[in-house]
Design a protein around this motif. Sequence first.
Motif, PDB file in Angstrom:
ATOM      1  N   CYS A 330      78.927  43.515  56.748  1.00  9.72           N
ATOM      2  CA  CYS A 330      80.486  44.946  56.540  1.00  9.72           C
ATOM      3  C   CYS A 330      80.029  45.332  55.385  1.00  9.72           C
ATOM      4  O   CYS A 330      80.701  46.631  55.115  1.00  9.72           O
ATOM      5  N   TYR A 333      77.794  48.377  55.215  1.00 16.86           N
ATOM      6  CA  TYR A 333      78.427  49.497  55.083  1.00 16.86           C
ATOM      7  C   TYR A 333      78.245  50.531  54.236  1.00 16.86           C
ATOM      8  O   TYR A 333      78.081  51.988  55.061  1.00 16.86           O
ATOM      9  N   ARG A 374      82.887  53.301  60.057  1.00 16.54           N
ATOM     10  CA  ARG A 374      82.477  52.064  59.673  1.00 16.54           C
ATOM     11  C   ARG A 374      83.150  51.989  61.033  1.00 16.54           C
ATOM     12  O   ARG A 374      82.874  50.034  61.248  1.00 16.54           O
ATOM     13  N   LEU A 377      80.869  51.435  62.946  1.00 17.01           N
ATOM     14  CA  LEU A 377      79.289  50.206  62.759  1.00 17.01           C
ATOM     15  C   LEU A 377      80.136  48.842  62.754  1.00 17.01           C
ATOM     16  O   LEU A 377      79.109  48.492  63.276  1.00 17.01           O
TER      17      LEU A 377
END
Length: 384
Positions: A330, A333, A374, A377
């Motif tokens: 993360c 991102y 997000r 992802l």
Amino acid sequence: MQQRVIISQDIEHDLAQAIAETEHDRVFVLTDDITQECCLPKVAVLFAKHNATTITIRHDDTNKTLATLADVWTALQRGGATRHSLLVNLGGGMVTDLGGFAAATFKRGINFINIPTTLLAMVDAAVGGKTGINFGGLKNEVGAFANARYVIVNTCFLDTLDTANLCSGYAEMLKHSLISNAQMWAEHVNFDILQPDLAELQRMVAASISVKEHIVADDPHEHGIRKALNFGHTIGHALEEFSMQQPGGAVVSTAPTKQEIPKGGAVVSTAPTKPTNQTPPGTLLHGYAVAFGLIGELYISARKAGFPTARLHQTARFIRENYGAMAFTCDDYPTLLNLMRHDKKNTSDTINFTLLHDIGDIRINQTATDEEIREALDFIREGY
């Protein structure tokens, strides 16, 4: 000028006919250092009859650059190419993209023929008239629409590929099925790409090319429905560009090892010693990036356009089983979102997507918020 796609059963006969039907005073053959050794021997006798000049560039997408393009222009110039010369691009998508752009721009345009030697190039890069190079760290940033006179597709070249490269091309076939019809999709997610029947695969390749041909015929310059072919690529290209920035690559895979060849764009006349048409471990091939992008954009499609979650999960399971997983966190991102904002499909700072309401039910010119991206992802990393 429309291109003619030949699904070939006899590569020498079909290539000889294509050359005979294309104006040429000289013939040049563009290969990379891998395909020169693995694939050129299958057609070398025919090229010798035409006294063809071979131009060889370094393999790998990191060499799809302005410097390599200039090397090809230089080799054509030094070889005496004129506006009536013919360039035959023999190789994967990197060769057909860069070679097509070289042909489209040299002397303001010369004829060219594409002979794709990878599954990815057969179903995607060599068909449809898109040519170009990477620039400024971005995929296909500079290029032009230019059709090959002929695209000759023969799966005889696929016996030179490793499993990773077969899977890479197959991801584009899976995309074609998702934007086409449920019957093709069901066939694709039940096909054994790890141990493929090449005769059956050739039939599937022809059907996959047909999907792209019909879309391109309706919208050659991507003003409308051709945007459907970008499905999976907004996220996919960002993942691919991100992986190119990582010193050790960004994908967990079981691709066989291969001899490393130094990077660079130099044009040479002989192949390096003993390359093999395989993939270095850690390399994120284009089709793998697209496969992971398909998962993310199917997730957004389910969230925003009502795509069936059962088909989302079935497609995601197929990709997980055959493509593994990509290593990113993360914390990456913001970088990935920034890369998506540079995508050619965007308007201003808005990230554009092609989404699906169902298989074959396409929604172009769609958007998603940063938070929705997000979530997608997250789903690629851990949600399937």
